[in-house]
Design an enzyme around this catalytic site. Structure first.
Site, PDB file in Angstrom:
ATOM      1  N   ARG A   1       1.051  -0.936  -0.075  1.00  0.00           N
ATOM      2  CA  ARG A   1      -0.020  -0.434   0.059  1.00  0.00           C
ATOM      3  C   ARG A   1       1.439   1.133  -0.221  1.00  0.00           C
ATOM      4  NH1 ARG A   1      -4.258  -1.769   4.362  1.00  0.00           N
ATOM      5  NH2 ARG A   1      -3.084  -1.007   5.205  1.00  0.00           N
TER       6      ARG A   1
ATOM      7  N   ARG B   1       8.718   5.827  -3.730  1.00  0.00           N
ATOM      8  CA  ARG B   1       9.550   6.286  -5.085  1.00  0.00           C
ATOM      9  C   ARG B   1      10.856   6.678  -5.360  1.00  0.00           C
ATOM     10  NH1 ARG B   1       5.147  10.242  -2.853  1.00  0.00           N
ATOM     11  NH2 ARG B   1       3.135   8.935  -3.838  1.00  0.00           N
TER      12      ARG B   1
ATOM     13  N   ARG C   1      -9.775  -4.507  14.281  1.00  0.00           N
ATOM     14  CA  ARG C   1      -8.609  -4.559  14.643  1.00  0.00           C
ATOM     15  C   ARG C   1      -8.704  -2.928  15.814  1.00  0.00           C
ATOM     16  NH1 ARG C   1      -4.946  -2.543  10.241  1.00  0.00           N
ATOM     17  NH2 ARG C   1      -3.722  -1.088  12.354  1.00  0.00           N
TER      18      ARG C   1
ATOM     19  N   ARG D   1       2.218   6.256  16.816  1.00  0.00           N
ATOM     20  CA  ARG D   1       2.279   7.215  16.495  1.00  0.00           C
ATOM     21  C   ARG D   1       1.426   8.651  16.548  1.00  0.00           C
ATOM     22  NH1 ARG D   1      -1.637   7.983  10.770  1.00  0.00           N
ATOM     23  NH2 ARG D   1      -3.126   7.120  12.266  1.00  0.00           N
TER      24      ARG D   1
ATOM     25  N   GLU E   1      -1.111   7.464  19.543  1.00  0.00           N
ATOM     26  CA  GLU E   1      -1.498   6.470  19.026  1.00  0.00           C
ATOM     27  C   GLU E   1      -1.573   4.745  19.324  1.00  0.00           C
ATOM     28  OE1 GLU E   1      -2.984   6.684  15.341  1.00  0.00           O
ATOM     29  OE2 GLU E   1      -4.151   7.655  15.314  1.00  0.00           O
TER      30      GLU E   1
ATOM     31  N   TYR F   1     -12.743  -2.697   5.138  1.00  0.00           N
ATOM     32  CA  TYR F   1     -13.024  -1.185   5.394  1.00  0.00           C
ATOM     33  C   TYR F   1     -12.697  -0.282   3.975  1.00  0.00           C
ATOM     34  CZ  TYR F   1      -9.603   1.902   6.413  1.00  0.00           C
ATOM     35  OH  TYR F   1      -8.963   2.757   6.763  1.00  0.00           O
TER      36      TYR F   1
ATOM     37  N   ASP G   1     -12.246   3.770   2.742  1.00  0.00           N
ATOM     38  CA  ASP G   1     -11.547   4.919   2.975  1.00  0.00           C
ATOM     39  C   ASP G   1     -13.103   5.673   2.876  1.00  0.00           C
ATOM     40  OD1 ASP G   1      -9.032   5.186   3.570  1.00  0.00           O
ATOM     41  OD2 ASP G   1      -8.653   4.826   1.576  1.00  0.00           O
TER      42      ASP G   1
END
Ligand code: FAD
Ligand code: UDP
Length: 370
Positions: free
Chosen positions: A170, A174, A247, A278, A304, A352, A354
């Site tokens: 995911r 680059r 989760r 994070r 988190e 899931y 978005d």
């Protein structure tokens, strides 16, 4: 009294409510929470729009969805560029030329490719069989060890060797100096917060909060011809076939009496020892300004923690494994037989989604239904 009773005022419920109302239907929206907007709910504290159920960054490649949300909000130019903190060393995310330069001192894309290839060869991986092997094939051993291994283990509660390879695919890799975390055409945060955007979607629509559908089912069913249910599908059936797993994440929020804690909306702690995954500093989603454009003297951060989910916890991410997939299919069979009740959204479809995908799904659902 109503054509539709809509259970849940999250994005799925709000979009369907808007479309149905615009099509001339009479709708009632209910939510068991004391607020609208479901998981995208933001609350204004100290002039900062705090993302109460986890940081939400809107990003999409679907032009029709982008045009749709822009009817209800103005989006700012926020671009997600998290920073990784490994024991005090800072790296750019997603993996790009800044990351490679910091890790190895390489300057050109050719040098970066060479370094990755060397490390991949040393590890002897040809066909990646798990997340660890996939990660090393993509970015080499050094980046895997410092930026992926610890973070992933904390996030999923199991070692990278026991996780599927696709999870790491995911993330973009680059060979350019582009720190944008997403490969999306459109991205931003609604000015004034997500709650205001959902409020605009629900403009002129009757909403009852603190109302649990399952606790008042008979009474509420009697009010409408049809029900659109966006709560957990297993809860609708009183878990009679078993409990679908999720989760979970735990958020610890703190208000600090200083203007700047970490200089970025998201910093990932990628070592294994730091207990949180994070820290989100909410003000940077809106460039540190309040609704009037003033600098905000304080700041709010959320740590988190990834945690095992147990029944009764807030459901966050559906677990897309075989066991849960099969159980969902059994519930779906029951749902397909319902005459009056339709199921939709992240919890209703155990999927899931978005934000852009859930909006697209609600628009398609509305088109079919209306
Ligand atoms: P929800 O928002 O969950 O709405 C369901 C509503 O139904 C809730 O308000 C609930 O209270 C209500 N409800 C449930 N049961 C009952 C009942 N019995 N009676 C009455 N009401 C009930 N997407 C992105 O695009 N970008 C991101 O950065 C992003 N970050 C995320 C971070 C986290 C931690 C999580 C969990 C998700 C994230 N998402 C993100 C996904 C996004 O949150 C979802 O796509 C979206 O919120 C789904 O909307 P929904 O309406 O289906 O569900
Ligand atoms: N990941 C990582 N280090 C990071 C960020 C992400 O190793 O600093 C890995 C981790 O395994 C995560 C995956 O990349 O599950 C996908 O990242 P994404 O941000 O999509 O995670 P999500 O929170 O959606 O699972």
């Amino acid at each position: 009294m109503y054509d539709y009773l809509i259970v849940g005022s999250g994005l799925f419920g709000a979009v369907f409510a808007r479309q149905a109302t615009d099509a001339g239907k009479k709708v009632l929206v209910i939510d068991k929470r004391p607020n609208i907007a479901g998981n995208v709910y933001t609350e204004k504290i100290e002039g900062i729009h705090v993302h109460k159920y986890g940081a939400h960054i809107f990003h999409t490649n679907m032009e029709h969805v982008w045009n749709y949300v822009n009817k209800f909000a103005t989006f700012n130019r926020f671009t997600n560029s998290p920073v990784a903190n490994y024991k005090g060393e800072l790296y750019s995310l997603p993996f790009n030329m800044y990351t490679f330069n910091k890790m190895w001192g390489v300057v050109t894309p050719e040098e970066a490719v060479k370094k990755i290839e060397e490390q991949k060869k040393e590890a002897g991986i040809t066909e990646p069989k798990n997340l660890e092997e996939q990660a090393i094939s993509l970015v080499g051993t050094d980046i895997y060890e410092k930026l992926i291994k610890g973070y992933t283990q904390k996030q999923w509660g199991r070692p990278c060797t026991e996780l599927p390879a696709f999870i790491i695919k995911r993330l973009p890799v680059r060979l350019t100096f582009d720190n944008n975390y997403f490969n999306a055409l459109y991205q931003g945060i609604p000015v004034g917060g997500y709650t205001k955007m959902v409020e605009n979607m629900l403009d002129g629509i009757e909403v009852r909060l603190n109302t649990d559908y399952l606790e008042n089912k008979a009474e509420l069913d009697a009010l409408a011809d049809k029900v659109v249910y966006t709560g957990p599908i297993d809860a609708y059936y009183d878990f009679k076939l078993g409990t679908l797993e999720y989760r979970s994440v735990r958020f610890e929020n703190e208000t600090l009496d200083k203007p700047n804690f970490q200089g970025n909306a998201a910093v990932n702690y990628t070592d294994a020892e730091t207990p949180w995954t994070r820290i989100i500093e909410h003000k940077w989603f809106e460039f540190g300004k309040d609704d009037e454009g003033n600098d905000i003297p304080k700041t709010i951060i959320s740590r988190e923690y990834s945690s095992e989910w147990k029944p009764g916890d807030e459901p966050y991410y559906p677990v897309n494994d075989e066991k849960n997939g099969k159980l969902y299919e059994q519930y779906k069979e029951l749902a397909d037989k319902e005459e009056k009740v339709l199921f939709g959204g992240r919890l209703g479809e155990y999927k899931y989604y978005d934000m852009d995908a859930v909006i697209d799904s609600a628009l398609k659902f509305a088109e079919k239904e209306l």
